[in-house]
Design an enzyme around this catalytic site. Structure first.
Site, PDB file in Angstrom:
ATOM      1  N   GLY A   1       0.832  -1.199   0.000  1.00 22.25           N
ATOM      2  CA  GLY A   1       0.000   0.000   0.000  1.00 22.25           C
ATOM      3  C   GLY A   1       0.865   1.246   0.000  1.00 22.25           C
ATOM      4  O   GLY A   1       2.032   1.211  -0.409  1.00 22.25           O
ATOM      5  N   SER A   2       0.296   2.330   0.487  1.00 19.54           N
ATOM      6  CA  SER A   2       1.001   3.608   0.444  1.00 19.54           C
ATOM      7  C   SER A   2       2.171   3.636   1.432  1.00 19.54           C
ATOM      8  O   SER A   2       2.195   2.886   2.402  1.00 19.54           O
ATOM      9  CB  SER A   2       0.022   4.731   0.797  1.00 19.54           C
ATOM     10  OG  SER A   2      -0.539   4.464   2.065  1.00 19.54           O
TER      11      SER A   2
ATOM     12  N   GLY B   1       2.804   2.088   5.300  1.00 21.38           N
ATOM     13  CA  GLY B   1       4.013   1.364   5.697  1.00 21.38           C
ATOM     14  C   GLY B   1       4.690   2.015   6.889  1.00 21.38           C
ATOM     15  O   GLY B   1       5.214   1.336   7.774  1.00 21.38           O
TER      16      GLY B   1
ATOM     17  N   GLU C   1       5.741  -3.397   0.690  1.00 24.11           N
ATOM     18  CA  GLU C   1       5.672  -3.088  -0.748  1.00 24.11           C
ATOM     19  C   GLU C   1       4.884  -1.798  -0.861  1.00 24.11           C
ATOM     20  O   GLU C   1       3.657  -1.803  -0.909  1.00 24.11           O
ATOM     21  CB  GLU C   1       4.958  -4.225  -1.502  1.00 24.11           C
ATOM     22  CG  GLU C   1       5.635  -5.573  -1.379  1.00 24.11           C
ATOM     23  CD  GLU C   1       6.882  -5.696  -2.254  1.00 24.11           C
ATOM     24  OE1 GLU C   1       7.144  -4.803  -3.075  1.00 24.11           O
ATOM     25  OE2 GLU C   1       7.592  -6.697  -2.098  1.00 24.11           O
TER      26      GLU C   1
ATOM     27  N   CYS D   1       1.509   0.609  -8.801  1.00 24.48           N
ATOM     28  CA  CYS D   1       2.663   1.061  -8.011  1.00 24.48           C
ATOM     29  C   CYS D   1       3.847   1.301  -8.938  1.00 24.48           C
ATOM     30  O   CYS D   1       4.719   2.120  -8.649  1.00 24.48           O
ATOM     31  CB  CYS D   1       3.016   0.033  -6.957  1.00 24.48           C
ATOM     32  SG  CYS D   1       3.221  -1.615  -7.625  1.00 24.48           S
TER      33      CYS D   1
END
Ligand code: NAD
Length: 509
Positions: free
Chosen positions: A239-240, A244, A261, A295
């Protein structure tokens, strides 16, 4: 597609997976027209707690199943996916707004990683290490880790889970999946197919049936609870970068492991020697595909000054031909943004770009009359005077910032001067330029391509990025090692007890 039709079609697709939803408290919308297509039941912390306990119990059984037999379950799951590729791909398109081709592509990626994992199930190799002591053997073996928490983003609602799930399963782990609350239907559909694979697997205990793979529906609060749970030794979170930044310290504080990720801000350098036919096609797919919501989407383009005018003219022509519209209609190349929030962020970024002196082409909302509740945009090209703060941020929308360069070393330095480090590429026919870009002094990203855009990775390689992208690796290569615990064993088959480093330590007894 009319709103009522979409609602009915979603119900029919879910029925193909054996899912009959009664009205829940989490409404699910489709970005295609902004309408409600279902409502699912949200899980709370108590539910997650029960699920985690079930995942622990299942782990006790699953870790003792021989890995090739675990691979057999993944093989059966891949069969289910092959049979349901069309329907699952269509559900992805309806729930995430991807064009059909890309929805199907995601399911193909699931099949590919399952096939990879089946082979891997017979290749979880350890190693034998030379011991310094006579009559000793030293070896490394890999053992299952435990329940794996998988947090996924809306934009890859099925493939990213499968990268984790297929590998974790053959490694002997159990799965706790918290999908994006924007795409819970895809998660329920995948888990329903997985349950069918378990049925065909035969002989699975009740503990395995219940706890091998579970889906927890909810928002960030549920993700936080998963990250904090000591019973979950590995959290794989996609995710963003903001997400994270919250998850990483929570997992670290309890000495758990995290695969992160996170956001990318991917660049491409097009040099003087580039094959422009290839470059234009690659730029189009990478910058415009998935409506710029990958992404790995191309967001920054560095073009050599001598070819910039030619390339830009060709790009503008290509952008003008892109068909924007219903992602379920054949021929559409750009579907909707996920929602209003994404549209607002895109407009703010473009306004900022203009204020910085950029010349902007495209970016405006289209099809608003047909779908007032949905957000379709014309992909934007922004000719930037420099790589300012705006360009250093990831805006999750189809904006391509274009910058000119004269010296390749400068272009590489600028390319690397952003906080993210996911995917990158160079277009060149000059061997020296290609080698430089992939060398230690070249791109600082996890994915570095030559004459291919930054997006659209194959599952065989390890996927992930550096810096604020989180440093995690998933999918192929030796990424499986993150899903297992490593054991170093020394066996003494001699009649003596020599100590390492030649240390003497003895008494007469
Ligand atoms: P997001 O960060 O809003 O949400 C991702 C997931 O994290 C969701 O399941 C969400 O519920 C959960 N979450 C959010 N905040 C959390 C928190 N504080 N604690 C625990 N869980 C939390 O991202 P999104 O909008 O769904 O997806 C777009 C972003 O994901 C982009 O930044 C994109 O680059 C990134 N992404 C990265 C990869 C990769 O492999 N690097 C792949 C896909 C998407």
């Amino acid at each position: 597609m009319a709103t009522e039709t979409l609602f009915r079609e979603t119900g029919a697709l879910l029925a193909e997976f054996g899912i009959a939803l009664s009205d829940g408290d989490l409404p699910v919308g489709s970005p295609i027209d902004g309408s409600r297509i279902a409502a699912v039941q949200r899980h709370d912390r108590a539910d997650l707690d029960r699920m985690t306990a079930a995942a622990e119990r299942a782990f006790i059984a699953w870790r003792s199943v021989p890995p090739p037999r675990r691979g057999e379950l993944v093989r059966l799951f891949a069969e289910e996916l092959r049979h349901h590729k069309q329907v699952l791909g269509r559900l992805v398109s309806i729930e995430a707004g991807k064009i059909l081709e890309e929805g199907q592509g995601e399911v193909q990626e699931m099949i590919d990683i399952c096939d990879f994992a089946v082979g891997l199930s017979r290749q979880l190799y350890g190693r034998v290490v030379a011991s310094e002591r006579p009559g000793h053997r030293m070896l490394e073996t890999w053992h299952p880790l435990g329940p794996v928490g998988i947090i996924t983003a809306f934009n890859f609602p099925v493939a990213v889970w499968s990268w984790n799930a297929a590998i974790a399963l053959v490694c002997g782990d159990t799965l706790l999946w918290k999908p994006s609350d924007k795409t819970p239907l895809c998660a329920l559909a995948c888990n329903a197919l997985f349950a069918r694979a378990i049925d065909r697997f035969g002989g699975a205990s009740e503990d395995l049936r219940r706890g091998l793979s579970q889906v927890a529906i909810g928002g960030p609060e549920l993700g936080r609870a998963l990250a904090a749970d000591r019973r979950v030794p590995l959290v794989s979170a996609t995710g963003s970068t903001r997400m994270g930044g919250t998850v990483a310290p929570v997992v670290a504080q309890r000495f758990g492991r995290a695969i992160l990720e996170l956001g990318g801000n991917n660049g491409m350098i097009v040099t003087q020697s580039a094959d422009l036919d290839l470059a234009v096609r690659a730029i189009l797919f990478a910058a415009v595909g998935t409506a710029g919501q990958r992404c790995t989407s191309l967001r920054r383009l560095f073009v050599h000054d001598s070819i910039a005018d030619t390339l830009l003219a060709r790009l503008q022509r290509a952008y003008a031909q892109v068909r924007i519209g219903d992602p379920l209609e054949p021929g559409t190349l750009v579907g909707p943004l996920i929602g209003e929030h994404a549209f607002t962020a895109m407009q703010q970024a473009l306004a900022e770009a203009r204020a910085e002196g950029a010349e902007v082409f495209g970016g405006e909302r289209v099809l608003a009359e047909r779908w007032p509740q949905a957000y379709y945009v014309r992909p934007a090209l922004a000719l930037m005077p420099a790589q300012n703060g705006l360009v250093q941020r990831e805006t999750f929308a189809p904006i391509l910032y274009v910058m000119r360069y004269r010296d390749l070393a400068d272009a590489i330095a600028t390319h690397n001067a952003v906080p993210q480090g996911l995917a990158s590429s160079i277009f060149t026919t000059d061997l020296r330029e290609a080698e430089l870009f992939t060398a230690a002094e070249g791109s600082d990203c996890g994915i570095v391509n030559v004459n291919i855009g930054p997006s659209g990775a194959e599952i065989g390689g390890a996927f992930g990025g550096e810096k604020e992208t989180g440093g995690g690796r998933e999918a192929g290569s030796d990424s499986w090692k993150a899903y297992m615990r490593r054991m170093t064993t020394t066996i003494n088959y001699s009649r003596d007890l020599p100590l390492s480093q030649g240390i003497r330590f003895a008494v007469d007894a």
